[in-house]
Motif scaffolding. Sequence first.
Motif, PDB file in Angstrom:
ATOM      1  N   GLU A 117       0.863  -1.183   0.000  1.00  0.00           N
ATOM      2  CA  GLU A 117       0.000   0.000   0.000  1.00  0.00           C
ATOM      3  C   GLU A 117       0.897   1.230   0.000  1.00  0.00           C
ATOM      4  OE1 GLU A 117      -3.331   2.190   2.833  1.00  0.00           O
ATOM      5  OE2 GLU A 117      -2.573   0.244   3.418  1.00  0.00           O
ATOM      6  N   GLY A 118       0.835   1.995  -1.078  1.00  0.00           N
ATOM      7  CA  GLY A 118       1.644   3.214  -1.187  1.00  0.00           C
ATOM      8  C   GLY A 118       3.115   2.938  -0.953  1.00  0.00           C
ATOM      9  N   ASN A 119       3.710   3.672  -0.007  1.00  0.00           N
ATOM     10  CA  ASN A 119       5.128   3.490   0.318  1.00  0.00           C
ATOM     11  C   ASN A 119       5.338   2.641   1.558  1.00  0.00           C
ATOM     12  OD1 ASN A 119       6.007   5.090  -1.858  1.00  0.00           O
ATOM     13  ND2 ASN A 119       5.650   6.966  -0.682  1.00  0.00           N
ATOM     14  N   GLU A 120       4.276   1.970   2.014  1.00  0.00           N
ATOM     15  CA  GLU A 120       4.362   1.106   3.195  1.00  0.00           C
ATOM     16  C   GLU A 120       5.219  -0.120   2.878  1.00  0.00           C
ATOM     17  OE1 GLU A 120       2.726   1.785   6.185  1.00  0.00           O
ATOM     18  OE2 GLU A 120       2.036   3.659   5.301  1.00  0.00           O
ATOM     19  N   GLU A 121       5.594  -0.848   3.927  1.00  0.00           N
ATOM     20  CA  GLU A 121       6.315  -2.100   3.748  1.00  0.00           C
ATOM     21  C   GLU A 121       5.380  -3.123   3.084  1.00  0.00           C
ATOM     22  OE1 GLU A 121       9.555  -3.363   4.625  1.00  0.00           O
ATOM     23  OE2 GLU A 121       9.882  -1.197   4.622  1.00  0.00           O
ATOM     24  N   PRO A 122       5.900  -3.950   2.166  1.00  0.00           N
ATOM     25  CA  PRO A 122       5.049  -5.000   1.575  1.00  0.00           C
ATOM     26  C   PRO A 122       4.577  -5.967   2.668  1.00  0.00           C
ATOM     27  CG  PRO A 122       7.059  -4.715   0.304  1.00  0.00           C
ATOM     28  CD  PRO A 122       7.231  -3.913   1.568  1.00  0.00           C
ATOM     29  N   LYS A 129      -5.845   1.491  -1.495  1.00  0.00           N
ATOM     30  CA  LYS A 129      -5.365   0.952  -2.763  1.00  0.00           C
ATOM     31  C   LYS A 129      -4.032   0.289  -2.507  1.00  0.00           C
ATOM     32  CE  LYS A 129      -7.531   4.396  -5.708  1.00  0.00           C
ATOM     33  NZ  LYS A 129      -7.366   5.397  -6.734  1.00  0.00           N
ATOM     34  N   PHE A 130      -3.839  -0.865  -3.126  1.00  0.00           N
ATOM     35  CA  PHE A 130      -2.563  -1.543  -2.968  1.00  0.00           C
ATOM     36  C   PHE A 130      -2.207  -2.269  -4.249  1.00  0.00           C
ATOM     37  CE2 PHE A 130      -6.059  -3.531  -0.727  1.00  0.00           C
ATOM     38  CZ  PHE A 130      -6.193  -4.741  -1.380  1.00  0.00           C
ATOM     39  N   LYS A 131      -0.909  -2.420  -4.452  1.00  0.00           N
ATOM     40  CA  LYS A 131      -0.388  -3.081  -5.648  1.00  0.00           C
ATOM     41  C   LYS A 131      -0.072  -4.529  -5.301  1.00  0.00           C
ATOM     42  CE  LYS A 131       2.947  -2.555  -9.331  1.00  0.00           C
ATOM     43  NZ  LYS A 131       3.963  -1.697  -9.932  1.00  0.00           N
ATOM     44  N   ILE A 132      -0.386  -5.420  -6.235  1.00  0.00           N
ATOM     45  CA  ILE A 132      -0.087  -6.836  -6.032  1.00  0.00           C
ATOM     46  C   ILE A 132       1.322  -7.074  -6.554  1.00  0.00           C
ATOM     47  CG2 ILE A 132      -0.717  -9.189  -6.717  1.00  0.00           C
ATOM     48  CD1 ILE A 132      -3.631  -7.414  -6.908  1.00  0.00           C
ATOM     49  N   LEU A 133       2.219  -7.493  -5.644  1.00  0.00           N
ATOM     50  CA  LEU A 133       3.621  -7.697  -5.993  1.00  0.00           C
ATOM     51  C   LEU A 133       3.939  -9.140  -6.357  1.00  0.00           C
ATOM     52  CD1 LEU A 133       5.290  -5.589  -3.125  1.00  0.00           C
ATOM     53  CD2 LEU A 133       4.672  -4.846  -5.426  1.00  0.00           C
ATOM     54  N   LYS A 134       3.295 -10.081  -5.652  1.00  0.00           N
ATOM     55  CA  LYS A 134       3.651 -11.490  -5.859  1.00  0.00           C
ATOM     56  C   LYS A 134       2.482 -12.376  -5.495  1.00  0.00           C
ATOM     57  CE  LYS A 134       6.831 -13.688  -3.178  1.00  0.00           C
ATOM     58  NZ  LYS A 134       8.154 -13.905  -2.599  1.00  0.00           N
ATOM     59  N   ILE A 135       2.297 -13.474  -6.247  1.00  0.00           N
ATOM     60  CA  ILE A 135       1.263 -14.474  -5.962  1.00  0.00           C
ATOM     61  C   ILE A 135       1.959 -15.827  -5.888  1.00  0.00           C
ATOM     62  CG2 ILE A 135      -0.865 -15.589  -6.756  1.00  0.00           C
ATOM     63  CD1 ILE A 135      -1.352 -13.063  -8.497  1.00  0.00           C
ATOM     64  N   GLU A 136       1.725 -16.544  -4.804  1.00  0.00           N
ATOM     65  CA  GLU A 136       2.302 -17.896  -4.677  1.00  0.00           C
ATOM     66  C   GLU A 136       1.198 -18.893  -4.414  1.00  0.00           C
ATOM     67  OE1 GLU A 136       6.207 -17.858  -2.354  1.00  0.00           O
ATOM     68  OE2 GLU A 136       5.136 -16.106  -1.599  1.00  0.00           O
TER      69      GLU A 136
END
Length: 154
Positions: free
Chosen positions: A95-100, A147-154
Amino acid sequence: MNQSNYLTPEGEEKLQAELQELKGPKREELSQRLRSAIQMGDLSENADYHKAKEDQGFLEGRIQELEAILRNATIITEKQSSGVIFIGSHVTIQEGNEEPETYHLVGPTEADPRRGRISYESPIGRALMDKKVGEIAEAETPGGTIKFKILKIE
């Protein structure tokens, strides 16, 4: 209403173990408490008897609840990653500049947000379903829209 309960294999195992504990040792312990309370005589003013009867009601209710959950369970198996988020996925979001943060998407029965297990029915879980890496998901939460970006799906 036969709503399916989505469970991971570990979640199913945990519920089965709880059910066996309740149907075996816990039931036996309660019946012994009831027997000894009954042997004390006058049941109308016997607090031990009334407490044991109340506990018995809760125990039997939980047994019925667990049996219903397990009867309608759909076990989430680790399927090959199709690149799309589904129940059972481990998803890393930012989320934004937060930690993943990484979450395991599970059914509501197993949800434990403090341990990174969120329900696919929760606002964030619903926003994640069917998304792909790189997409932006939007969730309506009690604290507002996030809003958040999806970085990885496992």
